[in-house]
Structure formats: structure tokens, C-alpha cells
Design a protein around this motif. Structure first.
Motif, PDB file in Angstrom:
ATOM      1  N   GLU A  10      -9.846  50.318  55.445  1.00 43.50           N
ATOM      2  CA  GLU A  10      -9.277  50.963  55.381  1.00 43.50           C
ATOM      3  C   GLU A  10      -8.031  51.335  56.831  1.00 43.50           C
ATOM      4  O   GLU A  10      -6.748  51.415  57.278  1.00 43.50           O
ATOM      5  N   PHE A  11      -8.218  50.308  57.957  1.00 40.45           N
ATOM      6  CA  PHE A  11      -7.875  49.539  58.663  1.00 40.45           C
ATOM      7  C   PHE A  11      -6.932  48.599  59.396  1.00 40.45           C
ATOM      8  O   PHE A  11      -6.557  47.923  59.995  1.00 40.45           O
ATOM      9  N   SER A  12      -7.189  47.588  57.701  1.00 38.90           N
ATOM     10  CA  SER A  12      -6.689  45.906  58.204  1.00 38.90           C
ATOM     11  C   SER A  12      -5.083  45.750  56.591  1.00 38.90           C
ATOM     12  O   SER A  12      -4.552  45.558  57.187  1.00 38.90           O
ATOM     13  N   ARG A  13      -5.381  47.006  55.535  1.00 39.17           N
ATOM     14  CA  ARG A  13      -4.578  46.520  55.028  1.00 39.17           C
ATOM     15  C   ARG A  13      -3.644  47.311  55.467  1.00 39.17           C
ATOM     16  O   ARG A  13      -3.098  48.483  55.856  1.00 39.17           O
ATOM     17  N   LYS A  14      -2.368  46.551  54.522  1.00 37.61           N
ATOM     18  CA  LYS A  14      -0.846  46.877  55.255  1.00 37.61           C
ATOM     19  C   LYS A  14      -0.275  46.768  53.923  1.00 37.61           C
ATOM     20  O   LYS A  14       0.030  46.041  52.967  1.00 37.61           O
TER      21      LYS A  14
END
Length: 87
Positions: A10-14
């Protein structure tokens, strides 16, 4: 299929493609709708089975909390959308 949270993604996927994001949002809305429709009213007053806060809460309280938490994030998304539209 049960929901399995992948919090780190949720915080690392770009750079998730827009079509994939829209599909995930639609699927999430479908699952939430089905779940809430199947939830018996009497369950709302029961204690939520997991300890989320410092003290036990009802399922109803937790659902209201989650709703307001979601609206907070929707406000953040809208803010960023306006920043991008201003370009």
C-alpha cells in the motif's frame, strides 16, 4: 475469496496503471457492499472480535470509524487531484 491485506505494498507500490486501480476500487466496493448486505443487524451491537483500539468496541462503532477514516483519505486523494489539475 477472503481479503488479505498487503500493507507494505500500500505504501511502496508505484506507477500502478489507472485501469488496474479502477478495477481494484470497483472490486473493493463490490466486496464491501456484499459484506454489509449480508451482515445481520444484531451483529452491529456485538463486540468486534479483534481489539483495534485500547478498549473493545462494537462492530457498529468500528464500521463508523472506518467510514470516517476512508473519508479522510478520500480528501487527501482529492487534494492531490487538484494539485495535478492545476498544472
Amino acid at each position: 475469496m477472503a481479503y488479505v491485506r498487503q500493507r507494505e505494498l500500500e505504501f511502496s507500490r508505484k506507477h500502478v496503471p489507472r485501469t488496474e486501480l479502477l478495477t481494484m476500487v470497483e472490486e473493493t466496493a463490490r466486496i464491501v457492499d456484499e459484506t454489509l448486505r449480508a451482515l445481520p443487524t444484531e451483529k452491529l451491537a456485538e463486540e468486534y472480535p479483534l481489539l483495534v483500539f485500547e478498549a473493545p468496541t462494537s462492530t457498529e462503532y468500528l464500521l463508523v470509524h472506518l467510514t470516517t477514516h476512508l473519508t479522510y483519505h478520500l480528501g487527501q486523494v482529492n487534494y492531490h487531484r487538484r494539485l495535478l489539475d492545476a498544472r
